[in-house]
Design a protein around this motif. Structure first.
Motif, PDB file in Angstrom:
ATOM      1  N   ALA A 209      -3.396   3.851 -93.302  1.00  0.00           N
ATOM      2  CA  ALA A 209      -4.294   4.786 -93.977  1.00  0.00           C
ATOM      3  C   ALA A 209      -5.693   4.201 -94.167  1.00  0.00           C
ATOM      4  CB  ALA A 209      -3.707   5.185 -95.329  1.00  0.00           C
ATOM      5  N   CYS A 210      -5.774   2.888 -94.361  1.00  0.00           N
ATOM      6  CA  CYS A 210      -7.085   2.293 -94.618  1.00  0.00           C
ATOM      7  C   CYS A 210      -7.561   1.410 -93.474  1.00  0.00           C
ATOM      8  CB  CYS A 210      -7.068   1.499 -95.918  1.00  0.00           C
ATOM      9  SG  CYS A 210      -5.905   0.115 -95.924  1.00  0.00           S
ATOM     10  N   ALA A 211      -6.877   1.451 -92.318  1.00  0.00           N
ATOM     11  CA  ALA A 211      -7.300   0.650 -91.169  1.00  0.00           C
ATOM     12  C   ALA A 211      -8.615   1.175 -90.608  1.00  0.00           C
ATOM     13  CB  ALA A 211      -6.217   0.659 -90.097  1.00  0.00           C
ATOM     14  N   GLU A 212      -9.302   0.327 -89.886  1.00  0.00           N
ATOM     15  CA  GLU A 212     -10.609   0.663 -89.316  1.00  0.00           C
ATOM     16  C   GLU A 212     -10.487   1.815 -88.322  1.00  0.00           C
ATOM     17  OE1 GLU A 212     -14.005  -1.556 -86.553  1.00  0.00           O
ATOM     18  OE2 GLU A 212     -12.316  -2.693 -87.379  1.00  0.00           O
ATOM     19  N   VAL A 213     -11.448   2.732 -88.361  1.00  0.00           N
ATOM     20  CA  VAL A 213     -11.520   3.823 -87.386  1.00  0.00           C
ATOM     21  C   VAL A 213     -12.222   3.268 -86.142  1.00  0.00           C
ATOM     22  CG1 VAL A 213     -12.440   6.104 -86.865  1.00  0.00           C
ATOM     23  CG2 VAL A 213     -11.566   5.590 -89.163  1.00  0.00           C
ATOM     24  N   VAL A 214     -11.561   3.377 -84.989  1.00  0.00           N
ATOM     25  CA  VAL A 214     -12.069   2.772 -83.763  1.00  0.00           C
ATOM     26  C   VAL A 214     -12.288   3.855 -82.713  1.00  0.00           C
ATOM     27  CG1 VAL A 214     -11.614   1.089 -81.943  1.00  0.00           C
ATOM     28  CG2 VAL A 214     -10.858   0.624 -84.286  1.00  0.00           C
ATOM     29  N   ALA A 215     -13.467   3.885 -82.133  1.00  0.00           N
ATOM     30  CA  ALA A 215     -13.789   4.885 -81.111  1.00  0.00           C
ATOM     31  C   ALA A 215     -13.121   4.528 -79.786  1.00  0.00           C
ATOM     32  CB  ALA A 215     -15.291   4.976 -80.926  1.00  0.00           C
ATOM     33  N   ARG A 216     -12.782   5.548 -79.035  1.00  0.00           N
ATOM     34  CA  ARG A 216     -12.155   5.341 -77.724  1.00  0.00           C
ATOM     35  C   ARG A 216     -13.177   4.719 -76.764  1.00  0.00           C
ATOM     36  NH1 ARG A 216      -7.939   7.853 -74.545  1.00  0.00           N
ATOM     37  NH2 ARG A 216      -8.442   7.817 -72.324  1.00  0.00           N
ATOM     38  N   PRO A 217     -12.809   3.622 -76.091  1.00  0.00           N
ATOM     39  CA  PRO A 217     -13.740   2.982 -75.151  1.00  0.00           C
ATOM     40  C   PRO A 217     -13.543   3.528 -73.737  1.00  0.00           C
ATOM     41  CG  PRO A 217     -11.806   1.615 -75.399  1.00  0.00           C
ATOM     42  CD  PRO A 217     -11.561   2.850 -76.242  1.00  0.00           C
ATOM     43  N   THR A 218     -14.278   2.967 -72.805  1.00  0.00           N
ATOM     44  CA  THR A 218     -14.075   3.265 -71.398  1.00  0.00           C
ATOM     45  C   THR A 218     -13.195   2.176 -70.810  1.00  0.00           C
ATOM     46  OG1 THR A 218     -16.267   4.299 -71.255  1.00  0.00           O
ATOM     47  CG2 THR A 218     -15.216   3.643 -69.190  1.00  0.00           C
ATOM     48  N   ALA A 219     -11.941   2.516 -70.548  1.00  0.00           N
ATOM     49  CA  ALA A 219     -10.999   1.521 -70.033  1.00  0.00           C
ATOM     50  C   ALA A 219     -11.415   1.103 -68.622  1.00  0.00           C
ATOM     51  CB  ALA A 219      -9.599   2.092 -70.042  1.00  0.00           C
ATOM     52  N   PRO A 220     -11.107  -0.141 -68.233  1.00  0.00           N
ATOM     53  CA  PRO A 220     -10.239  -1.087 -68.936  1.00  0.00           C
ATOM     54  C   PRO A 220     -10.910  -1.897 -70.039  1.00  0.00           C
ATOM     55  CG  PRO A 220     -10.916  -2.043 -66.861  1.00  0.00           C
ATOM     56  CD  PRO A 220     -11.484  -0.666 -66.895  1.00  0.00           C
ATOM     57  N   ALA A 221     -12.194  -1.701 -70.289  1.00  0.00           N
ATOM     58  CA  ALA A 221     -12.842  -2.429 -71.374  1.00  0.00           C
ATOM     59  C   ALA A 221     -12.309  -1.921 -72.708  1.00  0.00           C
ATOM     60  CB  ALA A 221     -14.351  -2.245 -71.304  1.00  0.00           C
ATOM     61  N   PRO A 222     -11.895  -2.806 -73.604  1.00  0.00           N
ATOM     62  CA  PRO A 222     -11.405  -2.380 -74.922  1.00  0.00           C
ATOM     63  C   PRO A 222     -12.565  -2.171 -75.889  1.00  0.00           C
ATOM     64  CG  PRO A 222     -11.193  -4.752 -74.700  1.00  0.00           C
ATOM     65  CD  PRO A 222     -11.780  -4.260 -73.395  1.00  0.00           C
ATOM     66  N   SER A 223     -12.245  -1.701 -77.102  1.00  0.00           N
ATOM     67  CA  SER A 223     -13.272  -1.516 -78.122  1.00  0.00           C
ATOM     68  C   SER A 223     -13.692  -2.829 -78.746  1.00  0.00           C
ATOM     69  CB  SER A 223     -12.775  -0.553 -79.214  1.00  0.00           C
ATOM     70  OG  SER A 223     -12.813   0.773 -78.746  1.00  0.00           O
ATOM     71  N   ALA A 224     -12.896  -3.861 -78.588  1.00  0.00           N
ATOM     72  CA  ALA A 224     -13.252  -5.194 -79.056  1.00  0.00           C
ATOM     73  C   ALA A 224     -13.760  -6.014 -77.878  1.00  0.00           C
ATOM     74  CB  ALA A 224     -12.033  -5.869 -79.687  1.00  0.00           C
ATOM     75  N   HIS A 225     -14.305  -7.188 -78.179  1.00  0.00           N
ATOM     76  CA  HIS A 225     -14.593  -8.105 -77.089  1.00  0.00           C
ATOM     77  C   HIS A 225     -13.271  -8.456 -76.403  1.00  0.00           C
ATOM     78  CE1 HIS A 225     -18.768  -8.505 -77.974  1.00  0.00           C
ATOM     79  NE2 HIS A 225     -18.572  -8.997 -79.187  1.00  0.00           N
ATOM     80  N   PRO A 226     -13.245  -8.540 -75.090  1.00  0.00           N
ATOM     81  CA  PRO A 226     -11.978  -8.774 -74.381  1.00  0.00           C
ATOM     82  C   PRO A 226     -11.207  -9.990 -74.869  1.00  0.00           C
ATOM     83  CG  PRO A 226     -13.681  -8.144 -72.821  1.00  0.00           C
ATOM     84  CD  PRO A 226     -14.359  -8.330 -74.138  1.00  0.00           C
ATOM     85  N   GLU A 227     -11.896 -11.036 -75.315  1.00  0.00           N
ATOM     86  CA  GLU A 227     -11.185 -12.223 -75.795  1.00  0.00           C
ATOM     87  C   GLU A 227     -10.352 -11.904 -77.030  1.00  0.00           C
ATOM     88  OE1 GLU A 227     -12.011 -16.974 -76.697  1.00  0.00           O
ATOM     89  OE2 GLU A 227     -13.679 -15.640 -76.192  1.00  0.00           O
ATOM     90  N   GLU A 228     -10.871 -11.029 -77.909  1.00  0.00           N
ATOM     91  CA  GLU A 228     -10.085 -10.605 -79.076  1.00  0.00           C
ATOM     92  C   GLU A 228      -8.840  -9.852 -78.621  1.00  0.00           C
ATOM     93  OE1 GLU A 228     -10.339  -7.258 -82.624  1.00  0.00           O
ATOM     94  OE2 GLU A 228     -12.147  -8.433 -82.196  1.00  0.00           O
ATOM     95  N   THR A 229      -9.005  -8.963 -77.653  1.00  0.00           N
ATOM     96  CA  THR A 229      -7.859  -8.192 -77.169  1.00  0.00           C
ATOM     97  C   THR A 229      -6.815  -9.102 -76.538  1.00  0.00           C
ATOM     98  OG1 THR A 229      -9.337  -6.320 -76.770  1.00  0.00           O
ATOM     99  CG2 THR A 229      -7.169  -6.237 -75.727  1.00  0.00           C
ATOM    100  N   GLU A 230      -7.253 -10.139 -75.842  1.00  0.00           N
ATOM    101  CA  GLU A 230      -6.289 -11.069 -75.253  1.00  0.00           C
ATOM    102  C   GLU A 230      -5.532 -11.842 -76.322  1.00  0.00           C
ATOM    103  OE1 GLU A 230      -6.996 -12.882 -71.294  1.00  0.00           O
ATOM    104  OE2 GLU A 230      -9.105 -12.607 -71.846  1.00  0.00           O
ATOM    105  N   VAL A 231      -6.197 -12.214 -77.411  1.00  0.00           N
ATOM    106  CA  VAL A 231      -5.511 -12.870 -78.534  1.00  0.00           C
ATOM    107  C   VAL A 231      -4.449 -11.940 -79.111  1.00  0.00           C
ATOM    108  CG1 VAL A 231      -5.823 -13.665 -80.916  1.00  0.00           C
ATOM    109  CG2 VAL A 231      -7.382 -14.437 -79.127  1.00  0.00           C
TER     110      VAL A 231
END
Length: 583
Positions: free
Chosen positions: A513-535
């Motif tokens: 309910a209180c998690a961050e609202v994240v906009a849809r990115p253009t895949a395959p690039a994620p909404s975060a920096h790719p290194e965060e997504t890999e972690v």
């Protein structure tokens, strides 16, 4: 990223933890030391036994008590040991066995810090004795006066660091003579002399004494107070200069313990020593879990670009290999993923690696390599690649748009789908080069192949996470309860801990309910920096992690690059010489 907690109030209570000397920074004047010396039947704890225990309990320079007992070994004392110590078989004939003497010593030393001259010897015999008698080892903190003396006593003061030499130097009231209590009393005076010396160097706590090294400058030791305010909790720490600018960002499972190491001999990196010299403060950011700490570290490094962080400072500089969306697609290296129907592999941390992967595709798939946009039957002149049979020459009309589309489809599969045919062709060519002893060319091709496989596997793993509106996953904690995360379009949006024995679902719903609202990115690039997504991906793929809910899909293509990478990476580590590639 929003963090919720399963504990009362605004912070998580991780349970009662017994604080250690290291956490408290106990002043030396408040520490109870038990100085111990042993006499034995030989030099190895594996084959010899204790014949005498001598111990002196001291605090703040005052003697609180002494313990001395002979110990009856189960084997005769060798004659040369008797000559050395003066302890004979008749003297120990009526002495208590180690089964009786050891518990008396353990009770005497309970709650203290053990001190010994050449402590490794005495501690090894004590540990062997507790094992032989079925007692648990109390886990004493240990101070070794030999180690301290080597740091503090110079050769122009005494020829060596033997107990007798140091006892003379510090004016000990007892002369060591290889009898346990006498040697322990002499060691007490040596200990006090050494403590006086380190006190002049700014060492005033047990932890500082235990980690003292003359290799650490006095200026660095004086800055140790910067770590005193750190909490004993997991999180991120930020070293800052006098202007409040971040110098270095790191993570720790225990912030206090980790930051204190920067002011001791355990930190040997020259750059870190330079950084500590500039630091004026440390800011702690407490996190509930190591995953949250890793993500916050990456975000802070990307935001502030601290000069002493060697990695992750410029995530915006990653590049992708792009198969363009046009009548006659070609490969190019780009910095941004766009919604235009193109196919992407990556991200790559350098343009050189992206170029290597692109060259691997060109090795086995005859894509055009010209950089201009072509129209069907453009009528341009053919290049040398067409003459070599490495391009179908669509620029001259010799290859139709439909024929070229089949070639582009193979490249698209190599980058984002079933890459097995392309990889098989690369492996065949690699084996041929190695078999022909063209090792330099084989090594170049091998590196290109690995770059392609790594990038394709990365894109194929990241893209589904980037497309998924939310993935909620949980992992059981060692102490009970669950660590839960919300991942939205590849970005850590929220995390929480549910306490042991509690239903985790209310905590999960509160987190969502209180998690961050994240906009849809253009895949395959994620909404975060790719290194965060890999972690995050490594966390999700760890055995024991359970999916709670998936909004969208989390899949990888059958025959994708992930399987090939799992096969090639171990082989690459074993390829000391390229001629082993074919084996």
């Amino acid at each position: 990223m929003t963090t919720t907690t399963g504990a009362r109030g605004t912070g998580a209570t991780l349970g009662a933890v017994q604080r250690t000397f290291d956490d408290l920074g106990t002043p030396l004047a408040e520490v109870t030391f038990v100085v111990v010396d042993l006499e034995t039947t030989g030099g190895s704890a594996q084959s010899a036994q204790i014949t005498e225990i001598g111990a002196v309990k001291v605090r703040a320079g005052a003697v609180l008590g002494e313990l001395q007992t002979l110990v009856r070994p189960s084997t005769p004392i060798p004659a040369f040991i008797t000559l050395l110590t003066g302890i004979t078989n008749s003297m120990v004939a009526d002495a208590p066995s180690i089964q009786v003497a050891l518990p008396a010593f353990l009770e005497f030393a309970q709650g203290s810090v053990l001190v010994a001259h050449n402590a490794g010897f005495d501690v090894s015999f004590l540990k062997a004795a507790v094992t032989a008698t079925g007692h648990p080892w109390p886990g004493f903190a240990v101070v070794d006066t030999v180690r301290l003396a080597r740091q503090l006593v110079h050769r122009d003061e005494t020829p060596d660091h033997k107990l007798a030499s140091l006892a003379r130097l510090f004016g000990a009231g007892t002369t060591p003579d290889h009898r346990a209590l006498h040697d322990a009393r002499a060691t007490v005076d040596v200990l006090h002399g050494l403590i006086a010396r380190v006190g002049n160097l700014g060492v005033h706590t047990l932890e500082e004494l235990s980690s003292f090294s003359s290799r650490v400058s006095a200026a660095t030791r004086r800055k140790r107070f910067l770590a005193d305010a750190m909490p004993s909790a997991p999180g991120v720490y930020v070293f800052k200069d006098g202007r409040g600018q971040p110098l270095y960002v790191g993570t720790a499972t225990d912030l206090r313990r980790r930051t204190r190491t920067y002011f001791t001999a355990s930190e040997s990196r020259r750059r870190m020593g330079e950084m500590v010299g500039l630091a004026e403060s440390i800011t702690p950011i407490v996190c509930q879990t190591p995953l949250e700490a890793q993500v916050r570290e990456l975000r802070l490094i990307a935001e502030h670009k601290p000069r002493y962080n060697a990695r992750s400072r410029h995530p915006e500089k990653v590049v992708w290999v792009k198969l363009t969306a046009e009548a006659f697609p070609r490969l190019s290296v780009v910095r941004q993923v766009r919604a235009e129907g193109a196919t992407y592999a990556g991200p790559f941390r350098s343009r050189a690696a992206a170029t290597e992967a692109m060259a691997a595709v060109h090795e086995v798939i005859p894509l055009r390599q010209c950089t201009s946009r072509l129209r069907p039957a453009d009528g341009a002149g053919a290049c040398v690649l067409a003459e070599l049979g490495r391009c179908g020459a669509p620029c001259t009309g010799e290859q139709s748009e439909a024929e070229y589309a089949e070639v582009a489809g193979r490249a698209r599969a190599a980058l984002a789908g079933d890459g097995r045919p392309a990889l098989a062709a690369l492996q065949h060519r690699l084996s041929g080069l190695a078999g022909a002893e063209r090792f330099e060319e084989a090594q170049t091709l091998r590196d290109r192949m690995l770059a392609l496989v790594r990038a394709s596997a990365r894109a194929q793993r990241i893209a589904p996470l980037a497309l998924a509106p939310e993935i909620v996953a949980a992992r059981r904690q060692e102490a009970g309860g669950w660590e839960v995360v919300s991942v939205r379009h590849g970005r850590l949006a929220g995390t929480t801990l549910s306490p042991p024995g509690a239903d985790p679902m209310p905590f999960i719903e509160a987190m969502r309910a209180c998690a961050e609202v994240v906009a849809r990115p253009t895949a395959p690039a994620p909404s975060a920096h790719p290194e965060e997504t890999e972690v995050i991906l490594r966390w999700l793929e760890t055995p024991g992690t359970r999916l709670v809910d998936v909004d969208g899909a989390w899949t990888c293509p059958v025959g994708g690059a992930g399987a090939a990478r799992g096969d090639l990476e171990p082989r690459a580590r074993r390829w000391g010489n390229v001629d082993r590639v074919v084996r």
